[in-house]
Design a protein around this motif. Structure first.
Motif, short mmCIF file in Angstrom:
data_model
loop_
_atom_site.label_atom_id
_atom_site.label_comp_id
_atom_site.label_asym_id
_atom_site.label_seq_id
_atom_site.Cartn_x
_atom_site.Cartn_y
_atom_site.Cartn_z
N ILE A 12 -14.11 67.28 -25.33
CA ILE A 12 -13.44 66.35 -26.25
C ILE A 12 -12.32 67.09 -27.00
CG2 ILE A 12 -13.73 64.99 -28.36
CD1 ILE A 12 -16.58 64.33 -27.27
N TYR A 13 -12.63 68.29 -27.47
CA TYR A 13 -11.63 69.08 -28.19
C TYR A 13 -10.42 69.35 -27.29
CZ TYR A 13 -9.32 73.04 -30.34
OH TYR A 13 -8.37 73.88 -30.86
N LEU A 14 -10.67 69.79 -26.06
CA LEU A 14 -9.58 70.11 -25.14
C LEU A 14 -8.75 68.86 -24.79
CD1 LEU A 14 -11.33 72.63 -22.74
CD2 LEU A 14 -9.58 73.14 -24.46
N ALA A 15 -9.42 67.74 -24.65
CA ALA A 15 -8.72 66.50 -24.31
C ALA A 15 -7.76 66.09 -25.42
CB ALA A 15 -9.73 65.39 -24.03
N GLN A 16 -8.09 66.44 -26.64
CA GLN A 16 -7.26 66.05 -27.78
C GLN A 16 -6.26 67.13 -28.19
OE1 GLN A 16 -10.23 65.07 -30.72
NE2 GLN A 16 -10.73 63.14 -29.73
N LEU A 17 -6.36 68.30 -27.58
CA LEU A 17 -5.52 69.44 -27.93
C LEU A 17 -4.05 69.15 -27.64
CD1 LEU A 17 -5.56 72.35 -28.96
CD2 LEU A 17 -5.83 73.08 -26.59
N GLN A 18 -3.19 69.38 -28.63
CA GLN A 18 -1.76 69.15 -28.47
C GLN A 18 -0.95 70.44 -28.52
OE1 GLN A 18 -0.45 66.07 -27.83
NE2 GLN A 18 -2.59 65.45 -27.72
N ASP A 19 -1.59 71.54 -28.87
CA ASP A 19 -0.92 72.84 -29.00
C ASP A 19 -0.79 73.49 -27.63
OD1 ASP A 19 -0.19 75.49 -29.46
OD2 ASP A 19 -1.39 75.66 -31.29
N GLU A 20 0.42 73.45 -27.08
CA GLU A 20 0.68 73.97 -25.73
C GLU A 20 0.35 75.46 -25.62
OE1 GLU A 20 1.83 73.62 -21.77
OE2 GLU A 20 1.79 71.99 -23.21
N SER A 21 0.72 76.24 -26.62
CA SER A 21 0.48 77.69 -26.54
C SER A 21 -1.02 78.01 -26.59
CB SER A 21 1.22 78.44 -27.65
OG SER A 21 0.72 78.08 -28.92
N LEU A 22 -1.77 77.28 -27.37
CA LEU A 22 -3.22 77.49 -27.42
C LEU A 22 -3.86 77.10 -26.09
CD1 LEU A 22 -5.78 78.29 -28.87
CD2 LEU A 22 -5.84 76.01 -29.92
N LEU A 23 -3.40 76.00 -25.53
CA LEU A 23 -3.92 75.56 -24.23
C LEU A 23 -3.63 76.61 -23.15
CD1 LEU A 23 -5.36 73.38 -22.64
CD2 LEU A 23 -3.16 72.29 -22.27
N GLU A 24 -2.45 77.19 -23.17
CA GLU A 24 -2.10 78.24 -22.22
C GLU A 24 -3.00 79.46 -22.38
OE1 GLU A 24 2.06 79.17 -22.45
OE2 GLU A 24 2.65 77.15 -21.81
N LYS A 25 -3.31 79.84 -23.62
CA LYS A 25 -4.20 80.97 -23.87
C LYS A 25 -5.60 80.70 -23.35
CE LYS A 25 -1.72 82.65 -27.90
NZ LYS A 25 -1.71 82.81 -29.35
N ILE A 26 -6.07 79.48 -23.55
CA ILE A 26 -7.40 79.11 -23.06
C ILE A 26 -7.41 79.16 -21.54
CG2 ILE A 26 -9.06 77.21 -22.88
CD1 ILE A 26 -8.15 76.38 -25.74
N GLU A 27 -6.38 78.62 -20.90
CA GLU A 27 -6.28 78.66 -19.44
C GLU A 27 -6.26 80.09 -18.92
OE1 GLU A 27 -3.80 74.67 -18.18
OE2 GLU A 27 -2.68 76.39 -18.92
N GLU A 28 -5.46 80.95 -19.55
CA GLU A 28 -5.37 82.34 -19.13
C GLU A 28 -6.72 83.03 -19.26
OE1 GLU A 28 -2.28 84.20 -21.42
OE2 GLU A 28 -0.73 82.91 -20.56
N TYR A 29 -7.43 82.76 -20.35
CA TYR A 29 -8.75 83.36 -20.56
C TYR A 29 -9.71 82.93 -19.47
CZ TYR A 29 -13.25 84.46 -22.58
OH TYR A 29 -14.52 84.93 -22.77
N ILE A 30 -9.76 81.63 -19.20
CA ILE A 30 -10.68 81.12 -18.18
C ILE A 30 -10.33 81.68 -16.81
CG2 ILE A 30 -11.41 79.03 -16.95
CD1 ILE A 30 -11.14 77.55 -19.67
N LEU A 31 -9.07 81.66 -16.45
CA LEU A 31 -8.64 82.16 -15.15
C LEU A 31 -8.93 83.66 -15.00
CD1 LEU A 31 -5.32 80.19 -14.63
CD2 LEU A 31 -7.54 79.79 -13.53
N SER A 32 -8.74 84.42 -16.07
CA SER A 32 -9.02 85.86 -15.99
C SER A 32 -10.51 86.09 -15.79
CB SER A 32 -8.52 86.59 -17.22
OG SER A 32 -9.31 86.30 -18.35
N LYS A 33 -11.36 85.28 -16.40
CA LYS A 33 -12.81 85.40 -16.22
C LYS A 33 -13.20 85.04 -14.78
CE LYS A 33 -14.38 86.57 -20.24
NZ LYS A 33 -15.09 87.84 -20.45
N LEU A 34 -12.58 84.02 -14.23
CA LEU A 34 -12.89 83.61 -12.86
C LEU A 34 -12.48 84.69 -11.86
CD1 LEU A 34 -11.85 79.85 -12.93
CD2 LEU A 34 -14.16 80.78 -12.88
#
Length: 74
Positions: A12-34
């Motif tokens: 729910i939090y991610l669906a409502q997230l509007q901060d592009e830079s924060l979303l990019e950081k989250i994506e980078e974190y997840i992808l680096s873990k994968l």
């Protein structure tokens, strides 16, 4: 709070997230873990093995040798 509730809250939090830079950081974190996950112990099934497993699963289902979702939840 159980893990399922935490996951749903995060979705729910991610669906409502509007901060592009924060979303990019989250994506980078997840992808680096994968990328760091070690899958070397996994060996793909051969086609023959996969077909045999499917046939056995279908036989088990036809003979009632399975557990329903409801059975697993109890």
């Amino acid at each position: 709070m159980d893990i399922q509730t935490r996951k749903l809250n995060l979705i729910i939090y991610l669906a409502q997230l509007q901060d592009e830079s924060l979303l990019e950081k989250i994506e980078e974190y997840i992808l680096s873990k994968l990328e760091k996950e070690d899958h070397s112990e996994f060996i793909p099934f051969s086609v023959e093995t996969l077909i045999n497993r499917i046939e056995k699963s279908e036989d088990d289902f036809q003979l009632g040798r399975f557990k329903s979702q409801e059975d697993l939840e109890h």
